[in-house]
Design a protein around this motif. Structure first.
Motif, PDB file in Angstrom:
ATOM      1  N   GLU A 127       0.831  -1.207   0.000  1.00  0.00           N
ATOM      2  CA  GLU A 127       0.000   0.000   0.000  1.00  0.00           C
ATOM      3  C   GLU A 127       0.866   1.257   0.000  1.00  0.00           C
ATOM      4  O   GLU A 127       0.415   2.322  -0.421  1.00  0.00           O
ATOM      5  CB  GLU A 127      -0.930   0.001   1.209  1.00  0.00           C
ATOM      6  CG  GLU A 127      -1.991  -1.085   1.159  1.00  0.00           C
ATOM      7  CD  GLU A 127      -2.983  -0.983   2.299  1.00  0.00           C
ATOM      8  OE1 GLU A 127      -2.889  -0.019   3.098  1.00  0.00           O
ATOM      9  OE2 GLU A 127      -3.852  -1.852   2.395  1.00  0.00           O
ATOM     10  N   TRP A 151      -0.426   4.278  -2.321  1.00  0.00           N
ATOM     11  CA  TRP A 151      -1.403   3.873  -3.337  1.00  0.00           C
ATOM     12  C   TRP A 151      -2.797   3.935  -2.715  1.00  0.00           C
ATOM     13  O   TRP A 151      -3.091   3.210  -1.771  1.00  0.00           O
ATOM     14  CB  TRP A 151      -1.095   2.468  -3.837  1.00  0.00           C
ATOM     15  CG  TRP A 151       0.208   2.379  -4.574  1.00  0.00           C
ATOM     16  CD1 TRP A 151       1.435   2.090  -4.050  1.00  0.00           C
ATOM     17  CD2 TRP A 151       0.404   2.585  -5.964  1.00  0.00           C
ATOM     18  NE1 TRP A 151       2.391   2.112  -5.029  1.00  0.00           N
ATOM     19  CE2 TRP A 151       1.786   2.414  -6.228  1.00  0.00           C
ATOM     20  CE3 TRP A 151      -0.435   2.908  -7.026  1.00  0.00           C
ATOM     21  CZ2 TRP A 151       2.335   2.539  -7.498  1.00  0.00           C
ATOM     22  CZ3 TRP A 151       0.108   3.037  -8.300  1.00  0.00           C
ATOM     23  CH2 TRP A 151       1.473   2.848  -8.519  1.00  0.00           C
ATOM     24  N   GLU A 152      -3.668   4.764  -3.265  1.00  0.00           N
ATOM     25  CA  GLU A 152      -4.974   5.001  -2.667  1.00  0.00           C
ATOM     26  C   GLU A 152      -6.087   4.827  -3.704  1.00  0.00           C
ATOM     27  O   GLU A 152      -5.853   4.941  -4.914  1.00  0.00           O
ATOM     28  CB  GLU A 152      -5.013   6.406  -2.070  1.00  0.00           C
ATOM     29  CG  GLU A 152      -3.922   6.613  -1.018  1.00  0.00           C
ATOM     30  CD  GLU A 152      -4.057   7.912  -0.269  1.00  0.00           C
ATOM     31  OE1 GLU A 152      -5.018   8.673  -0.540  1.00  0.00           O
ATOM     32  OE2 GLU A 152      -3.204   8.172   0.605  1.00  0.00           O
ATOM     33  N   PRO A 153      -7.320   4.542  -3.251  1.00  0.00           N
ATOM     34  CA  PRO A 153      -8.424   4.314  -4.197  1.00  0.00           C
ATOM     35  C   PRO A 153      -8.817   5.578  -4.943  1.00  0.00           C
ATOM     36  O   PRO A 153      -8.575   6.707  -4.479  1.00  0.00           O
ATOM     37  CB  PRO A 153      -9.554   3.817  -3.297  1.00  0.00           C
ATOM     38  CG  PRO A 153      -9.224   4.336  -1.936  1.00  0.00           C
ATOM     39  CD  PRO A 153      -7.726   4.343  -1.858  1.00  0.00           C
ATOM     40  N   THR A 180      -9.264  -2.527  -3.852  1.00  0.00           N
ATOM     41  CA  THR A 180      -8.447  -1.330  -3.640  1.00  0.00           C
ATOM     42  C   THR A 180      -9.205  -0.218  -2.921  1.00  0.00           C
ATOM     43  O   THR A 180      -8.669   0.881  -2.760  1.00  0.00           O
ATOM     44  CB  THR A 180      -7.900  -0.819  -4.978  1.00  0.00           C
ATOM     45  OG1 THR A 180      -8.972  -0.719  -5.930  1.00  0.00           O
ATOM     46  CG2 THR A 180      -6.840  -1.754  -5.522  1.00  0.00           C
ATOM     47  N   ARG A 475      -3.489  -1.852 -10.099  1.00  0.00           N
ATOM     48  CA  ARG A 475      -3.038  -0.472  -9.926  1.00  0.00           C
ATOM     49  C   ARG A 475      -3.887   0.523 -10.717  1.00  0.00           C
ATOM     50  O   ARG A 475      -3.935   1.710 -10.381  1.00  0.00           O
ATOM     51  CB  ARG A 475      -1.573  -0.346 -10.341  1.00  0.00           C
ATOM     52  CG  ARG A 475      -0.569  -1.063  -9.438  1.00  0.00           C
ATOM     53  CD  ARG A 475      -0.633  -0.569  -8.021  1.00  0.00           C
ATOM     54  NE  ARG A 475       0.560  -0.938  -7.236  1.00  0.00           N
ATOM     55  CZ  ARG A 475       0.580  -0.962  -5.911  1.00  0.00           C
ATOM     56  NH1 ARG A 475      -0.524  -0.654  -5.227  1.00  0.00           N
ATOM     57  NH2 ARG A 475       1.689  -1.291  -5.265  1.00  0.00           N
ATOM     58  N   GLN A 478      -6.162   2.588  -8.648  1.00  0.00           N
ATOM     59  CA  GLN A 478      -5.542   3.350  -7.569  1.00  0.00           C
ATOM     60  C   GLN A 478      -4.889   4.615  -8.123  1.00  0.00           C
ATOM     61  O   GLN A 478      -4.578   4.703  -9.313  1.00  0.00           O
ATOM     62  CB  GLN A 478      -4.480   2.502  -6.855  1.00  0.00           C
ATOM     63  CG  GLN A 478      -5.048   1.283  -6.147  1.00  0.00           C
ATOM     64  CD  GLN A 478      -3.954   0.439  -5.527  1.00  0.00           C
ATOM     65  OE1 GLN A 478      -3.020   0.006  -6.199  1.00  0.00           O
ATOM     66  NE2 GLN A 478      -4.064   0.186  -4.238  1.00  0.00           N
TER      67      GLN A 478
END
Length: 488
Positions: A127, A151-153, A180, A475, A478
């Motif tokens: 993450e 790494w974020e939604p 995610t 990915r 994200q």
């Protein structure tokens, strides 16, 4: 509604954890015999707006849910689908005309298996990742103590799969998005909504929080347009034609949404001289795969010019032996197309090919006498890629065969297209790989290659953008945040 189906088990849309059923009925027809498979209550534009708002409200809680807990709920969702496996396979055959063997393996069991693999892939991805900076870098009187990529939604994802492999495509949008931390509004194709609507039932059974996964069926496009224009939606994942993909890109542009588009294709299958004996069988594979309704299928077959006459003869014999008919019959090789419009498209493309100098060596006709949307497996001899059949996506059991002079010419022909989704090269591994590297496409298979959850695919140019499956397919859902901390 099909005979024997109860109101409680009939397919419904789901919004914010609640079943909907008040809209006009959408008739889902069996393309093999034109019978009514089901009549589905459709969602109205106001329902789509409710779904978007519900997904927006649910996002904060879902995105903050620990990743392991999200994964556990997603696995429960997949187990709920697994429990419906036989019913789903029957549904896919009835609404798409897919061969029963394909529906059971690729379309249902394979879809669930690959989605489970996505859970494992996601678990392997960090993450946060360390982002090195120079050790002597002074920043505002201090030194950098930490530099991290997080790494974020994205937020709310609008997902729209195509009709040809509906559950497979839906899961490769929904599962990475949910893992995610995104929430989803899922709209199945009006031509094949039933298997995808079952995802709403499975989400309810698995205990996904209300609003995390909303599934809505509609007959027209008003809901789809709302999904691509609503400011509350952060991303659109769509599989379908390049023309519709372009419209979605235009609709999404004012709100700068992330786009994951898997669009049309006109893939080339290049047979090197030492592999040309396999070309006829390769053509038959295209016919058997969803009756040619696949964007990655190799519908342009390139063979050495000196072998072309033999390939056409062998292909005509091989295709003539294919049985066209009931997709539930184990003896059937090629099932129906999804609609009468798709049959007419095949007719028009073959007519255009002939008008520009092409020659039909097998098939070439619609078969309404079989009682459904059938078109004969068709092989067309083309002189070059200037013929419209070599340029336009047909999405049916129509394959063109074109001769090349040498490998440079083969590469030139393979790249003579606005598309760039997939392709294949057959021959001795070293030479085939060398040719494959020169083909401008998002994926190229060499001697069959690998098609599975750990390898991503995606289009170039008119075939779309972004990736599905594999690390890149996770990915894609994200966004990256750079976090920097400074010691003083």
């Amino acid at each position: 509604m099909r005979a024997g189906t109860t109101e409680a088990s009939a397919p419904h849309s789901f919004v914010d954890g609640v079943r909907l059923g008040r809209g006009p009925l959408l008739r889902v027809a069996n393309p093999a015999d034109l019978s009514t498979v089901a009549e589905v209550p459709t969602a109205e534009p106001a329902d789509f707006q409710r779904a978007v708002r519900a997904a927006r409200r649910a996002f904060d809680g879902w995105s903050r849910t620990p990743a392991a807990e999200r994964a556990s709920l997603v696995l429960g969702f997949l187990s709920a689908l697994e429990a419906r496996r036989e019913r789903l396979a029957d549904t896919v055959v009835a609404e798409t005309g897919a061969l029963l063997s394909s529906a059971r393996t690729l379309q249902v069991a394979g879809a669930i298996e690959q989605a489970r693999a996505a859970v494992r892939i996601h678990a392997s991805l960090p993450e946060e990742e360390h982002n090195p900076v120079p050790l002597d870098g002074l920043v505002a009187g201090g030194r950098v103590a930490a530099s991290v990529l997080s790494w974020e939604p994205l937020g709310v994802v609008a997902a729209m799969p195509a009709y040809n492999v509906p559950l497979f495509l839906a899961l490769w949008k929904v599962v990475p998005a949910l893992l995610t931390g995104n929430t989803v509004v899922l709209r199945p194709s009006p031509l094949a909504p039933l298997a995808v609507l079952a995802a709403g039932e499975a989400a309810e059974e698995a205990g996904l929080p209300p609003g995390v996964l909303n599934v809505l069926a509609e007959e027209g496009t008003a809901g789809a347009v709302l999904m691509t224009t609503a400011p509350e939606v952060d991303a659109v994942s769509f599989t379908g034609s390049s023309a519709v993909g372009a419209a979605i890109a235009a609709q999404a542009a004012p709100t700068h949404k992330r786009l994951m588009l898997e669009l049309g294709g006109k893939s080339a299958g290049v047979y090197l001289p030492d592999a040309v004996d396999g070309a006829a069988d390769g053509i038959a594979v295209v016919m058997r795969a969803m009756a040619g309704q696949g964007c990655v299928l190799q519908t342009r077959v390139l063979v050495p010019q000196e072998s072309k006459r033999r390939v056409l003869r062998d292909a005509a014999d091989r295709v003539a032996a294919l049985r066209l008919g009931d997709p539930r019959d184990p003896a059937t090789d090629v099932g129906p197309l999804i609609s009468d419009a798709q049959v007419r498209r095949c007719e028009d493309h073959v007519a255009a090919a002939l008008a520009h100098g092409g020659r039909v060596v097998a098939g070439g006709r619609a078969r309404p006498d079989l009682g459904g949307h059938f078109f004969e497996p068709t092989v067309v001899d083309l002189d070059d890629t200037a013929n419209p059949l070599a340029q336009e996506e047909t999405f049916g059991p129509v394959v063109s065969v074109i001769g090349y002079r040498d490998l440079d010419h083969a590469v030139e022909l393979a790249n003579d297209t606005v598309y760039g989704l997939s392709g294949a090269v057959f021959g001795a591994a070293d030479r085939a790989l060398a040719v494959a590297r020169r083909i401008r496409s998002g994926a190229v298979l060499v001697n069959g290659g690998y098609f599975g959850p750990f390898a991503s695919s995606g289009g170039w140019r008119h075939s779309g953008r972004s990736r599905e499956r594999g690390r890149e397919g996770i990915r894609a859902y994200q966004q990256v945040k750079h976090l920097t901390a400074v010691s003083r």
